[in-house]
Scaffold this motif. Structure first.
Motif, mmCIF file in Angstrom:
data_model
loop_
_atom_site.group_PDB
_atom_site.id
_atom_site.type_symbol
_atom_site.label_atom_id
_atom_site.label_comp_id
_atom_site.label_asym_id
_atom_site.label_seq_id
_atom_site.Cartn_x
_atom_site.Cartn_y
_atom_site.Cartn_z
ATOM 1 N N UNK A 55 0.835 -1.207 0.000
ATOM 2 C CA UNK A 55 0.000 0.000 0.000
ATOM 3 C C UNK A 55 0.868 1.254 0.000
ATOM 4 N N UNK A 56 1.959 1.220 0.747
ATOM 5 C CA UNK A 56 2.866 2.369 0.793
ATOM 6 C C UNK A 56 3.503 2.616 -0.572
ATOM 7 N N UNK A 77 -2.972 -16.181 3.216
ATOM 8 C CA UNK A 77 -4.103 -16.702 2.453
ATOM 9 C C UNK A 77 -4.563 -15.686 1.399
ATOM 10 N N UNK A 78 -4.607 -14.421 1.783
ATOM 11 C CA UNK A 78 -5.033 -13.368 0.869
ATOM 12 C C UNK A 78 -3.940 -12.314 0.736
ATOM 13 N N UNK A 79 -3.897 -11.719 -0.424
ATOM 14 C CA UNK A 79 -2.976 -10.626 -0.656
ATOM 15 C C UNK A 79 -3.717 -9.488 -1.322
ATOM 16 N N UNK A 80 -2.964 -8.519 -1.821
ATOM 17 C CA UNK A 80 -3.565 -7.362 -2.478
ATOM 18 C C UNK A 80 -2.840 -7.066 -3.773
ATOM 19 N N UNK A 81 -3.578 -6.465 -4.694
ATOM 20 C CA UNK A 81 -2.990 -5.991 -5.942
ATOM 21 C C UNK A 81 -3.545 -4.602 -6.212
ATOM 22 N N UNK A 82 -2.645 -3.655 -6.437
ATOM 23 C CA UNK A 82 -3.011 -2.290 -6.803
ATOM 24 C C UNK A 82 -2.633 -2.108 -8.261
ATOM 25 N N UNK A 92 -7.756 -1.255 -6.098
ATOM 26 C CA UNK A 92 -7.154 -2.308 -5.279
ATOM 27 C C UNK A 92 -8.084 -3.500 -5.284
ATOM 28 N N UNK A 93 -7.517 -4.685 -5.473
ATOM 29 C CA UNK A 93 -8.286 -5.908 -5.380
ATOM 30 C C UNK A 93 -7.625 -6.835 -4.369
ATOM 31 N N UNK A 94 -8.428 -7.715 -3.799
ATOM 32 C CA UNK A 94 -7.920 -8.771 -2.930
ATOM 33 C C UNK A 94 -7.682 -9.984 -3.814
#
Length: 157
Positions: A55-56, A77-82, A92-94
Motif C-alpha cells: 500500500x505504501x 491466504x489473501x494478498x492485495x494488488x493495486x 485495489x483488489x484482494x
C-alpha cells in the motif's frame, strides 16, 4: 512484485526513490525501454517488506498520474494488488495465493443494489470489482515484459 509498465524517463529516478522510501531501503532498478509507448521506460521489481508495504509503494507511485503500474503484496491466504493507469486512476483488489481476484459478499451485494434490475449496470459494477478495465488497459504493457530480467530488493533487519 512492483511492475512499472510505463513511466516517463524523467520520472525513473524519482520512482526509485519513492519505492526505496516505502521499503526503507534504497532501490536500484534496472530500467528498459517500453516498446508499447515510445519514450517510456518499464521495470519489474520484486520486493520484501512488512505488511502494508504494498500500500505504501502504491500510494507513493500514485502521485504521478502518467505512470502505469501494478503492485502485488502476498499476505498468507489473501494478498492485495493495486493497479494504476492514467485514464482510470488506481484500484485495489484482494487476491488469493494464485493471483485470483476475490470479491467479497458485501461488494457483490452492493453491486446488485446499485444496479437494480439493470443487467448492463450489474456487469459494469462487477467489472469494477474485478479490476477488469485496469487489466484490459495494462495487458499490452504486460506482454512487453516477457523476457525481462528480475532484480531482488531485500530489506535488512
Amino acid at each position: 512484485m512492483v511492475f512499472i509498465h510505463a513511466a516517463p524517463k524523467a520520472l525513473c529516478p524519482h520512482i526509485e526513490w519513492a519505492i526505496g522510501r516505502a521499503l526503507g531501503d534504497p532501490a536500484a532498478i534496472r530500467w528498459e525501454d517500453q516498446p508499447v509507448l515510445p519514450g517510456a521506460r518499464r521495470a519489474e521489481v520484486p520486493w520484501e517488506g512488512r505488511e502494508g508495504s504494498g500500500a505504501a509503494i502504491a500510494s507513493a507511485l500514485r502521485g504521478w498520474p502518467d505512470v502505469r503500474f501494478e503492485v502485488t503484496e502476498e499476505g498468507g491466504v489473501e494478498g492485495s494488488r493495486w493497479m494504476h493507469t492514467p485514464s482510470l486512476g488506481m484500484t485495489r483488489t484482494t487476491v488469493d495465493a494464485l493471483g485470483t481476484v476475490l470479491v467479497s459478499e458485501h461488494r457483490v451485494r452492493a453491486a446488485m443494489e446499485l444496479a437494480g434490475r439493470d443487467l448492463a449496470a450489474l456487469h459494469r459494477e462487477l467489472r469494477g470489482a474485478l479490476g477488469t478495465d485496469w487489466d484490459d488497459e495494462l495487458e499490452a504493457f504486460r506482454h512487453a515484459s516477457d523476457a525481462s530480467p528480475v532484480i531482488w530488493l531485500h530489506k535488512a533487519g
